[in-house]
Design a protein around this motif. Structure first.
Motif, PDB file in Angstrom:
ATOM      1  N   PHE A  43       0.807  -1.261  -0.063  1.00 19.38           N
ATOM      2  CA  PHE A  43       0.104  -0.089  -0.077  1.00 19.38           C
ATOM      3  C   PHE A  43       1.020   1.061   0.076  1.00 19.38           C
ATOM      4  O   PHE A  43       0.188   2.379  -0.104  1.00 19.38           O
ATOM      5  N   GLY A  44       2.135   1.355   0.284  1.00 19.71           N
ATOM      6  CA  GLY A  44       2.874   2.289   0.749  1.00 19.71           C
ATOM      7  C   GLY A  44       2.862   3.369  -0.447  1.00 19.71           C
ATOM      8  O   GLY A  44       2.621   4.582   0.219  1.00 19.71           O
ATOM      9  N   LEU A  45       3.080   3.159  -1.466  1.00 15.27           N
ATOM     10  CA  LEU A  45       3.129   4.367  -2.791  1.00 15.27           C
ATOM     11  C   LEU A  45       1.740   4.857  -2.789  1.00 15.27           C
ATOM     12  O   LEU A  45       1.566   6.232  -3.212  1.00 15.27           O
ATOM     13  N   PHE A  46       0.619   4.123  -2.607  1.00 17.53           N
ATOM     14  CA  PHE A  46      -0.647   4.847  -2.575  1.00 17.53           C
ATOM     15  C   PHE A  46      -0.803   5.671  -1.605  1.00 17.53           C
ATOM     16  O   PHE A  46      -1.298   6.731  -1.630  1.00 17.53           O
ATOM     17  N   TYR A  47      -0.324   5.466  -0.340  1.00 14.80           N
ATOM     18  CA  TYR A  47      -0.362   6.433   0.920  1.00 14.80           C
ATOM     19  C   TYR A  47       0.669   7.402   0.657  1.00 14.80           C
ATOM     20  O   TYR A  47       0.199   8.632   1.014  1.00 14.80           O
ATOM     21  N   VAL A  48       1.730   7.246  -0.090  1.00 13.93           N
ATOM     22  CA  VAL A  48       2.573   8.461  -0.443  1.00 13.93           C
ATOM     23  C   VAL A  48       1.808   9.425  -1.166  1.00 13.93           C
ATOM     24  O   VAL A  48       2.121  10.565  -1.050  1.00 13.93           O
ATOM     25  N   LYS A  49       0.939   9.025  -2.111  1.00 13.13           N
ATOM     26  CA  LYS A  49       0.160   9.786  -3.042  1.00 13.13           C
ATOM     27  C   LYS A  49      -1.046  10.882  -2.357  1.00 13.13           C
ATOM     28  O   LYS A  49      -1.145  11.830  -2.411  1.00 13.13           O
ATOM     29  N   GLN A  50      -1.606   9.759  -1.303  1.00  9.78           N
ATOM     30  CA  GLN A  50      -2.872  10.557  -0.795  1.00  9.78           C
ATOM     31  C   GLN A  50      -2.908  10.570   0.783  1.00  9.78           C
ATOM     32  O   GLN A  50      -3.720  11.249   1.378  1.00  9.78           O
ATOM     33  N   GLY A  51      -1.815  10.264   1.521  1.00  9.86           N
ATOM     34  CA  GLY A  51      -2.138   9.809   2.733  1.00  9.86           C
ATOM     35  C   GLY A  51      -3.047   9.189   3.343  1.00  9.86           C
ATOM     36  O   GLY A  51      -3.445   8.185   2.727  1.00  9.86           O
ATOM     37  N   SER A  52      -3.525   9.665   4.586  1.00  7.25           N
ATOM     38  CA  SER A  52      -4.773   8.851   5.081  1.00  7.25           C
ATOM     39  C   SER A  52      -5.939   8.745   4.420  1.00  7.25           C
ATOM     40  O   SER A  52      -6.731   8.082   4.548  1.00  7.25           O
ATOM     41  N   GLU A  53      -5.891   9.959   3.512  1.00  7.87           N
ATOM     42  CA  GLU A  53      -7.020   9.918   2.436  1.00  7.87           C
ATOM     43  C   GLU A  53      -7.409   8.749   1.759  1.00  7.87           C
ATOM     44  O   GLU A  53      -8.246   8.273   1.240  1.00  7.87           O
ATOM     45  N   PHE A  54      -6.102   7.865   1.464  1.00  4.30           N
ATOM     46  CA  PHE A  54      -6.208   6.638   0.864  1.00  4.30           C
ATOM     47  C   PHE A  54      -6.938   5.555   1.376  1.00  4.30           C
ATOM     48  O   PHE A  54      -7.954   4.982   0.755  1.00  4.30           O
ATOM     49  N   ILE A  55      -6.865   5.592   2.924  1.00  7.96           N
ATOM     50  CA  ILE A  55      -7.711   4.322   3.608  1.00  7.96           C
ATOM     51  C   ILE A  55      -9.079   5.038   3.715  1.00  7.96           C
ATOM     52  O   ILE A  55     -10.022   4.377   3.586  1.00  7.96           O
ATOM     53  N   GLU A  56      -9.329   6.271   3.831  1.00 10.26           N
ATOM     54  CA  GLU A  56     -10.599   6.899   3.812  1.00 10.26           C
ATOM     55  C   GLU A  56     -11.343   6.683   2.491  1.00 10.26           C
ATOM     56  O   GLU A  56     -12.684   6.266   2.666  1.00 10.26           O
ATOM     57  N   GLN A  57     -10.649   6.532   1.358  1.00 10.26           N
ATOM     58  CA  GLN A  57     -11.307   6.384   0.000  1.00 10.26           C
ATOM     59  C   GLN A  57     -11.881   4.839   0.136  1.00 10.26           C
ATOM     60  O   GLN A  57     -12.712   4.653  -0.414  1.00 10.26           O
ATOM     61  N   LEU A  58     -10.883   3.992   0.624  1.00 11.15           N
ATOM     62  CA  LEU A  58     -11.443   2.619   0.586  1.00 11.15           C
ATOM     63  C   LEU A  58     -12.617   2.396   1.428  1.00 11.15           C
ATOM     64  O   LEU A  58     -13.473   1.511   1.187  1.00 11.15           O
ATOM     65  N   VAL A  59     -12.636   3.094   2.689  1.00 13.58           N
ATOM     66  CA  VAL A  59     -13.696   3.154   3.794  1.00 13.58           C
ATOM     67  C   VAL A  59     -14.981   3.692   2.957  1.00 13.58           C
ATOM     68  O   VAL A  59     -15.963   2.924   3.326  1.00 13.58           O
ATOM     69  N   GLU A  60     -14.992   4.624   2.297  1.00  6.27           N
ATOM     70  CA  GLU A  60     -16.055   5.341   1.539  1.00  6.27           C
ATOM     71  C   GLU A  60     -16.631   4.369   0.474  1.00  6.27           C
ATOM     72  O   GLU A  60     -17.733   4.179   0.315  1.00  6.27           O
ATOM     73  N   HIS A  61     -15.889   3.478  -0.240  1.00  3.94           N
ATOM     74  CA  HIS A  61     -16.222   2.847  -1.457  1.00  3.94           C
ATOM     75  C   HIS A  61     -16.499   1.437  -1.324  1.00  3.94           C
ATOM     76  O   HIS A  61     -17.390   0.772  -1.893  1.00  3.94           O
ATOM     77  N   PHE A  62     -15.644   0.854  -0.468  1.00  6.84           N
ATOM     78  CA  PHE A  62     -15.861  -0.590  -0.227  1.00  6.84           C
ATOM     79  C   PHE A  62     -17.434  -1.012   0.519  1.00  6.84           C
ATOM     80  O   PHE A  62     -17.751  -0.492   1.366  1.00  6.84           O
ATOM     81  N   LYS A  63     -17.868  -2.016  -0.023  1.00  2.11           N
ATOM     82  CA  LYS A  63     -19.226  -2.368   0.247  1.00  2.11           C
ATOM     83  C   LYS A  63     -19.316  -3.843   0.549  1.00  2.11           C
ATOM     84  O   LYS A  63     -19.411  -4.760  -0.233  1.00  2.11           O
ATOM     85  N   PRO A  64     -19.297  -4.177   2.041  1.00  4.15           N
ATOM     86  CA  PRO A  64     -18.790  -5.495   2.453  1.00  4.15           C
ATOM     87  C   PRO A  64     -19.983  -6.639   2.040  1.00  4.15           C
ATOM     88  O   PRO A  64     -19.651  -7.756   1.976  1.00  4.15           O
ATOM     89  N   LEU A  65     -21.172  -6.193   2.067  1.00  3.72           N
ATOM     90  CA  LEU A  65     -22.305  -7.202   1.795  1.00  3.72           C
ATOM     91  C   LEU A  65     -22.746  -7.130   0.281  1.00  3.72           C
ATOM     92  O   LEU A  65     -23.762  -7.969   0.155  1.00  3.72           O
ATOM     93  N   ASP A  66     -22.045  -6.353  -0.555  1.00  7.42           N
ATOM     94  CA  ASP A  66     -22.565  -6.195  -2.063  1.00  7.42           C
ATOM     95  C   ASP A  66     -21.859  -7.424  -2.792  1.00  7.42           C
ATOM     96  O   ASP A  66     -22.203  -7.865  -3.813  1.00  7.42           O
ATOM     97  N   PHE A  67     -20.633  -7.863  -2.344  1.00  7.40           N
ATOM     98  CA  PHE A  67     -19.985  -8.852  -2.699  1.00  7.40           C
ATOM     99  C   PHE A  67     -19.570  -8.527  -4.486  1.00  7.40           C
ATOM    100  O   PHE A  67     -20.045  -9.337  -5.270  1.00  7.40           O
ATOM    101  N   GLN A  68     -18.855  -7.189  -4.597  1.00  2.68           N
ATOM    102  CA  GLN A  68     -18.537  -6.992  -5.841  1.00  2.68           C
ATOM    103  C   GLN A  68     -17.091  -6.549  -5.788  1.00  2.68           C
ATOM    104  O   GLN A  68     -16.739  -5.720  -4.760  1.00  2.68           O
ATOM    105  N   PHE A  69     -16.325  -6.796  -6.858  1.00  2.73           N
ATOM    106  CA  PHE A  69     -15.035  -6.293  -6.934  1.00  2.73           C
ATOM    107  C   PHE A  69     -15.044  -4.902  -7.418  1.00  2.73           C
ATOM    108  O   PHE A  69     -15.665  -4.348  -8.068  1.00  2.73           O
ATOM    109  N   THR A  70     -14.009  -4.011  -6.484  1.00  3.52           N
ATOM    110  CA  THR A  70     -14.131  -2.426  -6.713  1.00  3.52           C
ATOM    111  C   THR A  70     -13.129  -2.166  -7.512  1.00  3.52           C
ATOM    112  O   THR A  70     -11.905  -2.466  -7.252  1.00  3.52           O
ATOM    113  N   ILE A  71     -13.087  -1.300  -8.432  1.00  2.06           N
ATOM    114  CA  ILE A  71     -12.239  -0.480  -9.146  1.00  2.06           C
ATOM    115  C   ILE A  71     -12.227   0.804  -9.097  1.00  2.06           C
ATOM    116  O   ILE A  71     -13.086   1.436  -9.102  1.00  2.06           O
ATOM    117  N   LEU A  72     -10.935   1.145  -8.264  1.00  3.61           N
ATOM    118  CA  LEU A  72     -11.007   2.755  -7.901  1.00  3.61           C
ATOM    119  C   LEU A  72     -10.022   3.428  -8.702  1.00  3.61           C
ATOM    120  O   LEU A  72      -8.840   3.198  -8.958  1.00  3.61           O
TER     121      LEU A  72
END
Length: 531
Positions: free
Chosen positions: A500-529
């Motif tokens: 995950f390191g270089l993604f974090y370098v680009k966005q900081g903690s916003e990288f993880i916040e984006q994952l939290v925003e877009h991941f949907k645990p019970l939809d069971f679909q592959f996410t493209i960001l």
């Protein structure tokens, strides 16, 4: 980041068993408890038995959290630690080995899935509390699986000869790998922020378990994550009755072996096979299997052995010395946590399906199995190249040769497909076959054989035409290679290779916040960001 979603089945990267589980295949229903949906959780919460002593769990956790700086543990995490004492609080758990620098991306994805599922369940069942938990696999002994990570196609490895439980491994020897990792991070963006986090984790803490706790807390404490290290005497004491029963009576071996036979009859490739005894003996730098030989319980590669009575006394007095293997660790987890869901990758879901009969035998609730979110991180540059070539990101889930061939067929100005020509030739041969058979019935098969040979030749010619045209489009096809290698490094899903390191370098903690925003645990679909 912009999110789009595709079905797991469409990626071609998940086993038929996992797809069947998600599609509610009736044949798999005997191997789990409740469906991975809100109705399944409603049913489980109605049947859930209390397991473990909450006071012991919270006492252990609070003690472990004293190792972290007070200011770096969020109020939400402290609230969740307190909530675990309440009977209406349940955990949503994921677990993983102590990969250095968190290992591949899916380490991060697992935890985000747990965080989001806990939030979704709270919204659906507001009278209850749900705490996301990361279970550190601190007793695992396979150092070779965790001593490296890949970042920007560069392998960073901690090469050291160690033994025993990885959580107890000293961090003294990691300096070279740490410097290499920080070097790849560079100096731009949030590189300095992440470099300070990993530097503190691996230099201020003496062993890998404590270092990993610091690192994961730094990334996820703001979301209320609770981190558990179950390599603990008080927690093991709760599990001691099952440790004793299972070693002496070999129940897990019998139960899981029988389940595996049933799964194999369904065509399921089982992930793990139980041993007669599914525990290790754990002391200092030793974690060795326990075997039963000559009426004695022996610890392999040591002089340690016990009679049955001595074994019982050892378990009663020193339960921390008995470490569950891969088939017993899930049972241990469910005994000490008020858990209702386990979040794992595809292979983990399959191996948990092997375990339900053993849970039933010991009267322990089987959690709902949730396939962790999977995702693909796409740079702005890769997205632009994809669009210019008239491709979609979904197209890149094809193998490279098929991707290129389909692109050539769609974009070439020349006639490359000979399907129509062959249909016309085939009709000619069919007429010839009819005519020839009237003259001599034996000529029919001969004509058919010639037709087959010609069909083979025509489609070989088509392959040569496509190959020649690929040379004419070399620049564009090189761009396909570049995007493919970025999205699927090493030829497999990005999340299974890239850190995950270089993604974090680009966005900081916003990288993880984006994952939290877009991941949907019970939809069971592959996410493209996409950036």
């Amino acid at each position: 980041m912009k999110a789009s979603y595709i079905e797991y089945k469409a990626t071609g990267s998940f086993s038929p068993t996992v797809v069947s589980y998600l599609e509610n295949d009736i044949a798999l229903q005997p191997f789990y408890s409740f469906r991975p949906d809100l109705e399944g959780f409603r049913q489980l919460l109605q049947h859930k038995k209390n397991t473990g002593k909450r006071s012991i769990l919270t006492e252990v956790l609070n003690s472990q959290y004293e190792k972290l700086p007070v200011k770096e543990v969020s109020d939400l995490t402290r609230t969740n630690l307190d909530l675990l004492n309440q009977e209406n609080t349940f955990t949503v758990t994921t677990g993983h080995q102590l990969n250095i620098f968190t290992g591949p991306l899916y380490f991060i994805f697992k935890i985000v899935t747990a965080i989001n599922l806990a939030k979704d369940l709270k919204a659906e069942f507001p009278d209850k509390n749900f705490v996301p938990v990361y279970w550190m696999a601190s007793e695992d002994h396979d150092f070779a699986e965790i001593n490296h990570t890949q970042i920007a196609s560069k392998k960073i490895a901690w090469n050291e000869d160690v033994s025993g439980a990885t959580g107890r491994v000293s961090t003294k020897g990691i300096r070279q790998a740490l410097n290499q990792y920080k070097g790849v991070l560079g100096i731009e963006g949030y590189a300095d922020e992440l470099a300070k986090i990993v530097e503190t984790a691996y230099t201020n803490y003496e062993n890998l378990a404590d270092a990993t706790r610091y690192l994961v807390n730094a990334l996820f404490s703001k979301f209320g994550l609770v981190i558990v290290d179950a390599d603990d005497a008080s927690l093991k004491k709760e599990f001691a009755p099952i440790i004793e029963q299972d070693i002496i009576n070999q129940n897990s071996f019998k139960n899981i072996s029988e389940t595996n036979k049933k799964l194999q009859e369904l065509g399921v490739h089982v992930q793990v096979n139980p041993r007669e005894i599914n525990f290790f003996y754990l002391v200092k730098e030793v974690r060795e299997r326990i075997v039963f030989e000559d009426n004695q319980y022996k610890v392999l590669n040591t002089e340690i052995e016990f009679s049955e009575e001595e074994l019982k006394a050892e378990i009663a007095n020193y339960p921390e010395r008995f470490s569950p293997n891969v088939v017993m660790r899930p049972l241990y987890q469910e005994v000490i946590l008020p858990n209702i869901a386990y979040i794992g990758g595809g292979a983990e879901i399959v191996y948990w399906l092997e375990l339900k009969s053993n849970f039933d035998f010991y009267g322990v609730d089987f959690p709902i199995l949730i396939l962790r979110n999977s995702g693909l991180m796409v740079s702005k540059r890769a997205a632009e190249k994809t669009e210019k070539m008239g491709l979609t990101l979904t197209d890149f889930f094809q193998d490279t040769n098929s991707l290129k061939t389909n692109w050539i067929k769609a974009n070439s100005q020349n006639q490359l497909q000979l399907k129509q020509e062959w249909q016309e030739l085939g009709q000619v041969f069919d007429r010839m076959k009819t005519q020839n058979s009237k003259i001599d019935p034996t000529l029919g098969p001969s004509t058919e054989a010639i037709k087959k040979r010609l069909e083979h030749a025509v489609f070989n010619l088509e392959k040569k035409l496509i190959k020649a045209e690929k040379r004419n489009y070399e620049t564009r096809l090189n761009q396909i290679d570049q995007v493919k290698n970025e999205l699927f490094p090493g030829g497999s899903l990005q999340e299974r290779n890239e850190n995950f390191g270089l993604f974090y370098v680009k966005q900081g903690s916003e990288f993880i916040e984006q994952l939290v925003e877009h991941f949907k645990p019970l939809d069971f679909q592959f996410t493209i960001l996409t950036e």
